[in-house]
Each structure stands twice: as C-alpha cells, then as structure tokens.
Design a protein around this motif. Structure first.
Motif, PDB file in Angstrom:
ATOM      1  N   SER A 198       0.815  -1.231   0.000  1.00  0.00           N
ATOM      2  CA  SER A 198       0.000   0.000   0.000  1.00  0.00           C
ATOM      3  C   SER A 198       0.841   1.269   0.000  1.00  0.00           C
ATOM      4  CB  SER A 198      -0.934   0.008   1.216  1.00  0.00           C
ATOM      5  OG  SER A 198      -1.947  -0.948   1.049  1.00  0.00           O
ATOM      6  N   ALA A 199       1.926   1.276   0.788  1.00  0.00           N
ATOM      7  CA  ALA A 199       2.680   2.511   0.991  1.00  0.00           C
ATOM      8  C   ALA A 199       3.656   2.823  -0.147  1.00  0.00           C
ATOM      9  CB  ALA A 199       3.447   2.422   2.312  1.00  0.00           C
ATOM     10  N   ASP A 200       3.962   1.830  -0.982  1.00  0.00           N
ATOM     11  CA  ASP A 200       5.065   2.063  -1.923  1.00  0.00           C
ATOM     12  C   ASP A 200       4.883   1.401  -3.291  1.00  0.00           C
ATOM     13  OD1 ASP A 200       5.458  -0.606  -1.284  1.00  0.00           O
ATOM     14  OD2 ASP A 200       7.120  -0.222   0.081  1.00  0.00           O
ATOM     15  N   PHE A 201       3.646   1.069  -3.653  1.00  0.00           N
ATOM     16  CA  PHE A 201       3.493   0.352  -4.927  1.00  0.00           C
ATOM     17  C   PHE A 201       3.831   1.228  -6.127  1.00  0.00           C
ATOM     18  CE2 PHE A 201      -0.909   1.758  -4.043  1.00  0.00           C
ATOM     19  CZ  PHE A 201      -1.272   2.333  -5.239  1.00  0.00           C
ATOM     20  N   ASP A 202       3.695   2.566  -5.959  1.00  0.00           N
ATOM     21  CA  ASP A 202       4.059   3.443  -7.082  1.00  0.00           C
ATOM     22  C   ASP A 202       5.572   3.401  -7.342  1.00  0.00           C
ATOM     23  OD1 ASP A 202       4.345   4.597  -4.587  1.00  0.00           O
ATOM     24  OD2 ASP A 202       3.972   6.634  -5.300  1.00  0.00           O
ATOM     25  N   GLY A 220      -8.905  -1.078   3.907  1.00  0.00           N
ATOM     26  CA  GLY A 220      -8.838  -0.337   5.166  1.00  0.00           C
ATOM     27  C   GLY A 220      -7.864  -1.002   6.113  1.00  0.00           C
ATOM     28  N   GLY A 221      -7.707  -0.422   7.294  1.00  0.00           N
ATOM     29  CA  GLY A 221      -6.719  -0.924   8.254  1.00  0.00           C
ATOM     30  C   GLY A 221      -7.107  -2.285   8.807  1.00  0.00           C
ATOM     31  N   ARG A 222      -6.077  -3.084   9.134  1.00  0.00           N
ATOM     32  CA  ARG A 222      -6.318  -4.389   9.765  1.00  0.00           C
ATOM     33  C   ARG A 222      -6.226  -4.242  11.283  1.00  0.00           C
ATOM     34  NH1 ARG A 222      -3.162  -5.533   5.245  1.00  0.00           N
ATOM     35  NH2 ARG A 222      -1.309  -5.090   6.443  1.00  0.00           N
ATOM     36  N   HIS A 223      -7.037  -5.066  11.999  1.00  0.00           N
ATOM     37  CA  HIS A 223      -7.025  -4.951  13.457  1.00  0.00           C
ATOM     38  C   HIS A 223      -6.248  -6.087  14.075  1.00  0.00           C
ATOM     39  CE1 HIS A 223      -9.818  -1.732  12.900  1.00  0.00           C
ATOM     40  NE2 HIS A 223     -10.573  -2.515  12.164  1.00  0.00           N
TER      41      HIS A 223
END
Ligand SMILES: *Cc1c(COP(=O)(O)O)cnc(C)c1O
Length: 223
Positions: A198-202, A220-223
């Motif tokens: 999510s943070a760096d696929f670009d 969305g976020g995982r718990h």
C-alpha cells in the motif's frame, strides 16, 4: 467500512497504478493488482469481487482454506496468491488452492512443492522471496545466495521459477530494495517481480514490479 468506501479504495488504487504506469512509460496491463484480503472476512471481500477484482492474496493457508472455496464457488475466475511464508507440511494444501506462491525460500520447501506439483499434475506460478534487507526475522533467500538457490530450484528440484518477491524493511526507503530485486531477476532471466505494498506500490512500479500486493489501501486498516 461501508461497501462504498471499499470500492472507492479499489478504484483509487487502480487509478494510482494507471498513473504510475504512465509515469514509468509502461502499459497499464503490465502490472497485476493482487488485492491482499488477509484478516478480512468474506463479507468484506465480496464487494471487491463484485466491483471486478479477480486476483487476491492471502498470507496463511488455513485462513485462505476457510474463506475462499465458498467465495470461488460463487464467483468464477478468481486467482489466489499465497504471499506469506509456507511450511513444507502445508505444501499439499497450498498447491491445491493457490495459483501463485510468492514465498519459495528454502530447499525443503522446494522438495515438498516439487513432489506435490508432480502428484497433483498442477503447478502454481512460483516466486522466490529475497530477503533484501537481510533481516533475521524475515523469510527469504539472502541476496548473495539467490543465484545458487535459483539454479538449485531448476537443477535439483525441477521447479520452474517465474519471478522474485521482496518485502523491504519497514524503516528504510524501498527503492534500493526493489532495484536489487529487479537486478537479481534480470541476471537470472526471470520476468516477474512481486514488489510494492500500500505505501510504496508506485515506487515499485517505477522499478519494474509486475505484481503489486495491496491490502490496507483497498480494504482499510487491519485490526
Ligand atoms: C499484508 C501484506 C501485504 C499488504 O500490505 P498492505 O500494507 O496492507 O498493503 C503485502 N505483502 C505481504 C507479504 C503481506 O503480508
């Protein structure tokens, strides 16, 4: 999360992948989005399938077995990717259920996979995981061992390896790790690269990723 925001997440990620491909001068269909649905229940996954996504990633065999057969019976054409570590004693179930395995990283697992592929007459597409940050807690082959390991996959176990996968250390810039993975793939004649989350696929797409593994940006976020 509501159904609407799930689908917005998927659309947003798709648009960002298309933009990153344009920026890199790559065709948009040269990157496969693997939607990472680990920890999410069928009720959260189904709207994403209905929105058109057909490629999903899970990191545990047991969890995938519990969720996916029913979903796949309702929705044809799903491809499942195992992105987490695989124990040799789960090789049978992994070969049965998954179309791709991203985490090949040791001789004992190669042996178990080779046996199951032969027995089941069905071969998932295989990636070797590279531990580019040489992190002791992380799975994967060390970069300096990668060429020998890839040779052994073919020569000793008769496995066809299609590509490499990496997970950069969380506290480092991912670019050099993606570049190293791409370099090892290139000199070994491998065309697929599973890298980018999510943070760096670009960034990963700019460095040649063919498969990006994106979870929280879609679900969305995982718990
Ligand atoms: C969970 C996971 C992902 C997805 O991570 P996000 O940050 O939620 O996109 C990707 N790859 C692997 C191996 C994972 O375990």
């Amino acid at each position: 999360m509501t159904t609407t925001s799930l689908v917005t997440g998927l659309d947003g990620v798709r648009a960002e992948i298309a933009r990153a491909c344009r920026d890199a001068g790559r065709a948009p269909d040269s990157v496969t989005l693997v939607a990472v649905s680990k920890t999410f229940e069928a009720a959260a996954i189904e709207p994403v399938i209905v929105a058109g996504q057909r490629v999903f990633g899970e990191n545990r065999v047991q969890e995938a077995k519990a969720k996916w057969p029913a979903l796949m019976a309702r929705h044809p054409g799903i491809a499942l990717h195992l992105i987490g570590p695989l124990q040799s004693n789960k090789a049978r179930e992994a070969v049965e259920l998954f179309d791709f395995i991203h985490s090949v990283d040791r001789a004992s697992l190669c042996e178990a996979l080779a046996k199951e592929i032969e027995k089941q007459g069905k071969a998932p597409t295989l990636f070797v995981q590279i531990n580019t940050g040489a992190e002791p807690q992380k799975a994967g082959v060390l970069p300096q061992d990668a060429d020998d390991f890839l040779r052994a996959c073919r020569a000793t176990y008769g496995l066809t390896i299609a590509g490499l996968m990496c997970i950069p250390p969380v506290d480092e810039a991912p670019g050099p790790h993606f570049a190293l993975t791409a370099k090892i793939a290139k000199r070994n004649g491998l065309s697929l690269l599973s890298m980018g989350m999510s943070a760096d696929f670009d960034v990963a797409i700019a460095m040649g990723a063919t498969h990006v593994r994106v979870g929280s940006a879609i679900f969305g976020g995982r718990h």
